[in-house]
Every structure is written in structure tokens, then in C-alpha cells.
Scaffold this motif. Structure first.
Motif, short mmCIF file in Angstrom:
data_model
loop_
_atom_site.label_atom_id
_atom_site.label_comp_id
_atom_site.label_asym_id
_atom_site.label_seq_id
_atom_site.Cartn_x
_atom_site.Cartn_y
_atom_site.Cartn_z
N SER A 34 13.55 -4.42 5.20
CA SER A 34 14.63 -3.56 5.67
C SER A 34 15.83 -3.67 4.75
O SER A 34 16.17 -4.77 4.28
CB SER A 34 15.06 -3.97 7.09
N ASP A 65 19.64 -0.49 7.14
CA ASP A 65 18.70 -0.51 8.26
C ASP A 65 19.11 -1.57 9.28
O ASP A 65 19.10 -1.33 10.49
CB ASP A 65 17.28 -0.83 7.77
N LYS A 108 20.13 -1.09 13.22
CA LYS A 108 19.36 -1.76 14.27
C LYS A 108 20.25 -2.68 15.11
O LYS A 108 20.14 -2.72 16.34
CB LYS A 108 18.22 -2.56 13.63
N GLN A 113 20.68 -1.94 19.22
CA GLN A 113 20.16 -2.76 20.30
C GLN A 113 21.24 -3.14 21.30
O GLN A 113 20.95 -3.39 22.47
CB GLN A 113 19.46 -4.00 19.75
N SER A 134 7.92 0.86 17.27
CA SER A 134 8.42 -0.26 16.46
C SER A 134 7.34 -1.30 16.25
O SER A 134 7.18 -1.83 15.15
CB SER A 134 9.64 -0.89 17.14
N ARG A 136 12.46 -0.16 11.61
CA ARG A 136 13.68 -0.48 10.87
C ARG A 136 14.93 0.03 11.57
O ARG A 136 15.97 -0.64 11.58
CB ARG A 136 13.60 0.14 9.47
N ARG A 137 14.84 1.23 12.12
CA ARG A 137 16.01 1.87 12.72
C ARG A 137 15.63 2.52 14.05
O ARG A 137 15.27 3.70 14.09
CB ARG A 137 16.58 2.95 11.81
N PRO A 138 15.69 1.79 15.15
CA PRO A 138 15.38 2.41 16.45
C PRO A 138 16.38 3.51 16.77
O PRO A 138 17.50 3.52 16.26
CB PRO A 138 15.52 1.24 17.43
N GLU A 193 11.76 -3.47 20.93
CA GLU A 193 12.66 -2.99 19.89
C GLU A 193 12.63 -1.48 19.68
O GLU A 193 13.15 -0.98 18.68
CB GLU A 193 12.42 -3.70 18.56
#
Length: 319
Positions: A63, A67, A71, A75, A170, A192-194, A267
Motif C-alpha cells: 500500500s 492508501d 484506510k 475505518q 478486502s 487498500r482503500r475501503p 475491513e
């Protein structure tokens, strides 16, 4: 910018980090003083915090710093949305080695800033500390806008259980990366990027959601928190849980049942909520189960039976 964090120095790094930030209407006083001032029209502040540790939550060869920033913010902002609140502000505590190239924390901040903009929030301050390992700790704040918080403890027998957002993407992306590949790209990027559905949280509150959480540790594990707090059994219908064809292809390639990723992979930060049975849900919500009964032994079942394998991520469980 060339050089290392150590060469730039603490206050130089703070100056460069804060110069990249934008504001939002909720911010009365941003970075630069002893503390920030954020408006709280509701007179209640929703607050949450989380941390990402290099080697445990992210790898720099998998990542980019950008990224990781997206993330880390996502979160925490997802937790605000899961309470039915609107994100307003974020605080960053950053631990970095002195020999880290200065471009890394700057790109990290760009990612945090951009994710905040998606959610309607802003970075309002934080701290920078020297350490041996990179750690990114985020505190997020939110506003309920006169609504009651949607907690984990309100699910009732007869409620429907529905989800919005991605499930298992994820985890599938992590499986791809762990085997040295970088495609299918959509799943790798999901790891990498939710992309939490921030607006769906407050909207779920307006729809009368009785309980809600984001899927950070796995669907079964996180619904297990709702079941325990509400004193109920929740039964999921596997046929109603979406398993994309490409995820099934990845599962076949790596020898994993993709349903395992959907039910236990974390995630993605989808939102899962319980609603009264007569709720007319928008198309973005998919009904995947029901609250079947009140019980002194709360659990989550799948097609009426206990899920036999691990239900999700536990930081202090077996690897």
C-alpha cells in the motif's frame, strides 16, 4: 519534497502536514493552537479512535502512504456513520522513524484529508512522535443532528437484518496480495482503500434502524456484537448474501470458499443494521437475515446452524 522526517524536524513536519489540509463548516478553529474547536450543534459528540500499525495493519510494499491514509480515516469515519451520526472532524497521532522519507507522511496526510472530504469532515489537529515503527492513530468526531444514536443493543425478534456496502472484497484482495499478485485490481483496491457508505448511516437512523455496526472484523463477528448487546439470535441466509462471480473465481484459484470471505472477512466497513420487519428499505440495502429470537445465549447462525469456522478477526486470537 526530498529528505527525511529527521532532517525536516518535528515542527517542519507539522508545518508541511497542516499546509495540505482543508476545512469544513463544523471547524471553528483548526490546527495551530493547543486544541481545535469544532461545533457541536446537537450538544452531543460521537467519538471513536483506532490505530494502524505497520506490519500488522499495512505493508509499505502493498500500500502507498496515500492508501494507508484513506484506510486509516475510513475505518474511523465508518464507526461514526454506524452510530447514525455525521462525521465532522478527525485528529491524527502519527509515530514515524526519523529516517522515513518525508514524502511518506505528506502523502499519508493527503489520503486522510481526501477521505475526510468524502465523508464531509476535516482534519483539525494531532501530534507527531518519533518511534521505531510507523503507527497511525485516528480519532474521529461526529454529530447526531438531533437523532438518537443507533447502538448495538436495540435489535428485536422479528427485525430484518440488512447490509449496504461490500462484503468480503478486502479479504479477497488480501488473499491476492499475499500470493504476490496485484489483480483483480478491484479487490486489491478494496483492501487498500475501503469505501464505507457514510451517508447510509444517518439515513438508516431516519429509517428506524434498531441496531447498527460497521463490518470491520467480519460480518459474523460484528453481528455477534449486536446479538450479544441485544440478547438475541440472528440468522443469516447464505443464499441472500452476494458473492460476486469474480470473487468466486479468486476463491477457486486460491482454494478458498468465497462465502468464507463474505461472512468473516473484515475491513470492508460496510454497514449492517437491524430494522423493523415492515421497513421499506432503499435499493442500496440488501436483506440477508433476521433476528429470530431473544435468548440468554446470543449467537449468529447461518441457515439455522452455527458457523463452525472462525467468525472474524480478533487481534489477540490465533493468527
Amino acid at each position: 519534497m526530498k529528505g527525511t522526517v529527521g532532517e525536516l524536524g518535528e515542527f517542519g513536519l507539522i508545518r508541511e502536514l497542516t499546509s495540505r489540509l482543508t476545512s469544513s463548516p463544523a471547524v471553528r478553529l483548526g490546527p495551530g493552537d493547543d486544541a481545535a474547536v469544532v461545533s457541536a450543534p446537537d450538544r452531543r459528540v460521537v467519538a471513536t479512535t483506532d490505530a494502524l500499525l505497520e506490519g500488522r495493519h499495512f505493508r509499505r510494499d502493498w500500500s502507498t502512504a496515500y492508501d494507508v491514509g484513506r484506510k486509516a480515516a475510513a475505518q474511523n469515519l465508518a464507526d461514526i456513520a454506524a452510530m447514525g451520526a455525521v462525521p465532522t472532524a478527525v485528529l491524527l497521532a502519527l509515530v514515524v522513524p526519523a529516517d522515513l522519507p518525508v514524502t511518506w507522511p505528506l502523502e499519508l496526510m493527503d489520503g486522510i484529508r481526501d477521505e475526510c472530504q468524502v465523508a464531509g469532515a476535516a482534519v483539525v489537529g494531532g501530534d507527531v512522535v518519533r518511534g521505531d515503527t510507523i503507527m497511525v492513530s485516528i480519532t474521529a468526531l461526529g454529530d447526531l443532528r438531533s437523532r438518537e444514536p443507533v447502538t448495538r443493543s436495540g435489535a428485536r425478534p422479528g427485525d430484518i437484518v440488512a447490509v449496504t456496502g461490500w462484503l468480503g472484497w478486502s479479504a479477497a484482495g488480501l488473499a491476492v496480495l499475499a500470493r504476490g499478485f496485484r489483480s483483480p485490481r478491484a479487490f486489491v483496491e478494496a483492501h487498500r482503500r475501503p469505501e464505507p457508505p457514510y451517508q447510509a448511516g444517518p439515513a438508516a437512523s431516519e429509517l428506524g434502524a434498531t441496531a447498527m455496526t460497521d463490518v470491520s472484523d467480519g460480518l459474523i463477528a460484528d453481528l455477534g456484537h449486536i446479538a450479544a448487546a441485544s440478547g438475541v439470535t440472528i440468522d443469516l441466509t447464505s443464499a441472500d448474501v452476494d458473492v460476486p462471480a469474480q470473487m468466486a473465481d479468486i476463491g477457486q484459484a486460491v482454494g478458498v470458499d468465497p462465502l468464507h470471505w463474505v461472512l468473516t472477512g473484515g475491513e470492508d466497513h460496510a454497514l449492517v443494521a437491524a430494522f423493523p420487519p415492515d421497513t421499506k428499505l432503499p435499493a442500496r440495502w440488501r436483506v440477508i437475515g433476521r433476528v429470530v429470537k431473544a435468548t440468554t445465549s446470543p449467537q449468529v447462525t447461518v441457515d439455522g446452524a452455527p458457523w463452525e469456522s472462525a467468525g472474524g478477526w480478533d487481534h489477540f486470537g490465533d493468527e
